[in-house]
Motif scaffolding. Sequence first.
Motif, PDB file in Angstrom:
ATOM      1  N   LYS A  11       0.514  -1.330   0.099  1.00  0.00           N
ATOM      2  CA  LYS A  11       0.045   0.146  -0.147  1.00  0.00           C
ATOM      3  C   LYS A  11       1.196   1.060   0.063  1.00  0.00           C
ATOM      4  O   LYS A  11       1.713   1.776   0.078  1.00  0.00           O
ATOM      5  CB  LYS A  11      -1.309   0.049   1.095  1.00  0.00           C
ATOM      6  CG  LYS A  11      -0.276  -0.191   2.819  1.00  0.00           C
ATOM      7  CD  LYS A  11       0.132   1.248   3.521  1.00  0.00           C
ATOM      8  CE  LYS A  11      -0.677   2.212   3.480  1.00  0.00           C
ATOM      9  NZ  LYS A  11       0.960   2.922   4.022  1.00  0.00           N
ATOM     10  N   HIS A  18       1.311   9.576   9.444  1.00  0.00           N
ATOM     11  CA  HIS A  18       2.313  10.162  11.858  1.00  0.00           C
ATOM     12  C   HIS A  18       0.908  11.247  11.846  1.00  0.00           C
ATOM     13  O   HIS A  18       0.638  10.439  13.068  1.00  0.00           O
ATOM     14  CB  HIS A  18       2.917  11.462  11.012  1.00  0.00           C
ATOM     15  CG  HIS A  18       4.062  10.677  10.813  1.00  0.00           C
ATOM     16  ND1 HIS A  18       5.035   9.977  11.753  1.00  0.00           N
ATOM     17  CD2 HIS A  18       5.223  10.564   9.322  1.00  0.00           C
ATOM     18  CE1 HIS A  18       6.169   9.635  11.234  1.00  0.00           C
ATOM     19  NE2 HIS A  18       6.229   9.859  10.070  1.00  0.00           N
ATOM     20  N   VAL A  20      -2.219  10.205  11.677  1.00  0.00           N
ATOM     21  CA  VAL A  20      -3.167   8.750  11.401  1.00  0.00           C
ATOM     22  C   VAL A  20      -2.835   8.303  12.842  1.00  0.00           C
ATOM     23  O   VAL A  20      -3.953   7.978  13.683  1.00  0.00           O
ATOM     24  CB  VAL A  20      -3.217   8.176  10.838  1.00  0.00           C
ATOM     25  CG1 VAL A  20      -1.814   6.947  10.102  1.00  0.00           C
ATOM     26  CG2 VAL A  20      -4.224   7.206  10.588  1.00  0.00           C
ATOM     27  N   VAL A  21      -1.598   8.544  13.644  1.00  0.00           N
ATOM     28  CA  VAL A  21      -0.715   7.965  14.455  1.00  0.00           C
ATOM     29  C   VAL A  21      -2.091   8.590  15.946  1.00  0.00           C
ATOM     30  O   VAL A  21      -1.926   8.548  16.741  1.00  0.00           O
ATOM     31  CB  VAL A  21       0.148   7.992  14.386  1.00  0.00           C
ATOM     32  CG1 VAL A  21       0.533   7.313  16.205  1.00  0.00           C
ATOM     33  CG2 VAL A  21       0.974   7.270  14.142  1.00  0.00           C
ATOM     34  N   ALA A 165       1.412   2.409  16.534  1.00  0.00           N
ATOM     35  CA  ALA A 165       0.466   2.202  15.049  1.00  0.00           C
ATOM     36  C   ALA A 165      -0.137   2.308  14.868  1.00  0.00           C
ATOM     37  O   ALA A 165      -1.351   1.979  16.106  1.00  0.00           O
ATOM     38  CB  ALA A 165       0.959   1.126  14.610  1.00  0.00           C
ATOM     39  N   SER A 166      -0.689   3.330  13.824  1.00  0.00           N
ATOM     40  CA  SER A 166      -2.421   3.067  13.584  1.00  0.00           C
ATOM     41  C   SER A 166      -2.865   2.517  12.910  1.00  0.00           C
ATOM     42  O   SER A 166      -2.293   0.971  12.175  1.00  0.00           O
ATOM     43  CB  SER A 166      -2.524   4.442  12.727  1.00  0.00           C
ATOM     44  OG  SER A 166      -2.660   3.677  11.541  1.00  0.00           O
ATOM     45  N   MET A 168      -4.290   2.114   9.692  1.00  0.00           N
ATOM     46  CA  MET A 168      -4.451   2.454   7.990  1.00  0.00           C
ATOM     47  C   MET A 168      -3.327   1.406   7.667  1.00  0.00           C
ATOM     48  O   MET A 168      -4.453   1.300   6.149  1.00  0.00           O
ATOM     49  CB  MET A 168      -3.304   3.949   7.733  1.00  0.00           C
ATOM     50  CG  MET A 168      -2.774   4.583   6.808  1.00  0.00           C
ATOM     51  SD  MET A 168      -2.947   5.659   6.304  1.00  0.00           S
ATOM     52  CE  MET A 168      -0.821   5.000   7.068  1.00  0.00           C
ATOM     53  N   ASP A 169      -2.520   0.590   7.726  1.00  0.00           N
ATOM     54  CA  ASP A 169      -2.019   0.323   7.043  1.00  0.00           C
ATOM     55  C   ASP A 169      -2.586  -1.172   7.182  1.00  0.00           C
ATOM     56  O   ASP A 169      -2.841  -2.026   5.427  1.00  0.00           O
ATOM     57  CB  ASP A 169      -0.615  -0.470   7.355  1.00  0.00           C
ATOM     58  CG  ASP A 169       1.237   1.050   6.892  1.00  0.00           C
ATOM     59  OD1 ASP A 169      -0.267   2.372   6.839  1.00  0.00           O
ATOM     60  OD2 ASP A 169       1.596   1.164   6.879  1.00  0.00           O
ATOM     61  N   GLY A 294       3.666   7.200   3.695  1.00  0.00           N
ATOM     62  CA  GLY A 294       4.030   6.734   4.667  1.00  0.00           C
ATOM     63  C   GLY A 294       4.875   7.764   5.396  1.00  0.00           C
ATOM     64  O   GLY A 294       5.344   9.005   5.598  1.00  0.00           O
ATOM     65  N   ALA A 295       6.275   6.785   6.117  1.00  0.00           N
ATOM     66  CA  ALA A 295       6.363   6.831   7.372  1.00  0.00           C
ATOM     67  C   ALA A 295       7.145   8.111   7.627  1.00  0.00           C
ATOM     68  O   ALA A 295       8.080   8.740   8.180  1.00  0.00           O
ATOM     69  CB  ALA A 295       7.269   6.040   8.314  1.00  0.00           C
TER      70      ALA A 295
HETATM   71  C1  MEV Z   1       3.586   4.174   8.420  1.00  0.00           C
HETATM   72  O1  MEV Z   1       3.505   3.565   6.821  1.00  0.00           O
HETATM   73  C2  MEV Z   1       1.917   5.469   8.641  1.00  0.00           C
HETATM   74  C3  MEV Z   1       2.331   6.396   9.472  1.00  0.00           C
HETATM   75  O2  MEV Z   1       2.040   7.324   9.490  1.00  0.00           O
HETATM   76  C4  MEV Z   1       1.752   4.922  11.405  1.00  0.00           C
HETATM   77  C5  MEV Z   1       0.904   4.669  10.914  1.00  0.00           C
HETATM   78  O3  MEV Z   1       0.069   4.930  10.873  1.00  0.00           O
HETATM   79  O4  MEV Z   1       0.882   3.569  12.437  1.00  0.00           O
HETATM   80  C6  MEV Z   1       4.124   7.543  10.574  1.00  0.00           C
END
Ligand code: MEV
Length: 343
Positions: A11, A18, A20-21, A165-166, A168-169, A294-295
């Motif tokens: 993805k 970020h 989203v965390v 971790a959110s 999201m992934d 991403g991160a």
């Molecule tokens: C990692 O793919 C994305 C971040 O927002 C961390 C997360 O959502 O867990 C940085």
Amino acid sequence: MNTVSIRLPVKITLFGEHAVVYNKPAIASTIPVFMNVTGRRLNDEKLVVKFHNANVLIKGIVLDRLSNSYTLVPDDVSVSRFTSYIVTGLEICEDELKVSRGGYEINIESTLPMGAGLGTSAAISVGTIAVCISLNYSHNFEDPYIKRMIALLAWKTERRVQGAASPMDTFTITYGGIRYIKPWIPEAEIIVPPRHFNIVIGYTPKRYTTADLVRSVKNLKSKEEYLLNMLLDITERVVEEAKNAIANNDIEKLGILMNINHGILESLGVVSLEHSNIVKTLIAAGALGAKTSGAGGGGAFIALARDREHAALLKNVAEALGAKVVALELYEMGFTINYNKME
Ligand code: MEV
């Protein structure tokens, strides 16, 4: 022995990483680049993990001079990055299903390096949980209850391994397509674009783990709480506007929103020098917008092209700057399962 094979798209984050965390919404999508996690039960309580093409590095070779047989000495960081998600995922799944610790053979097939910034760790978490649920409970993955269970347990796996971790992934890889992530529920609402995007998706080596980058944003937030909260609020607004722009196929606006989001990531200190350069150069080459995805710390980036030909040109530009481009479009599905019952 029954075997189960899970095919997982990786993805990208379109908007809102970020933030989203910190419980803000984000938008992510699966892409047509795949990993496979295949598993079967073993009769003794051993975990055998085999890597196929998975960029697991070795540190050295020990060769017996008499027999000429050799042992490989793995690079601990590389191996533990893969195995920690598998071991933790199995434990979480077994505890949830109230089954005892069992033996498994897990095969990981991937052409991506772990930590490319494309959700490889989430794919391994989802794949491991799906294998475990399928072998111990049910392989009816069309059942929404089972699907949600997989997404939730995979998210728990990422949280336990990474510290934070959110959803999201793991939710995006489970459900697939473009997803508006609501971490406070958690839920992944589908967004259906009227037309397909011409998007360049690439990566450069990622120098820090996601956990390191999430921690560095947390440290910055503890020093500059007020300003960071404002940046998170702006990111939320960007995500809301992007949701509408995707649904209305307003690609000019999407490009602007990508650039704003990238600027926020620069302020958070997670954009590498290489990415600053790639993003600026792609914009100079006519991209409607471009950003780290991403991160950060290297890893994935995306750029929005005007059309197919323009995407091919941007791909060449990114590759000339040393990046690896893996896709020029998004994908509509999440993981799929192939279950083989053998007598
Ligand atoms: C990692 O793919 C994305 C971040 O927002 C961390 C997360 O959502 O867990 C940085």
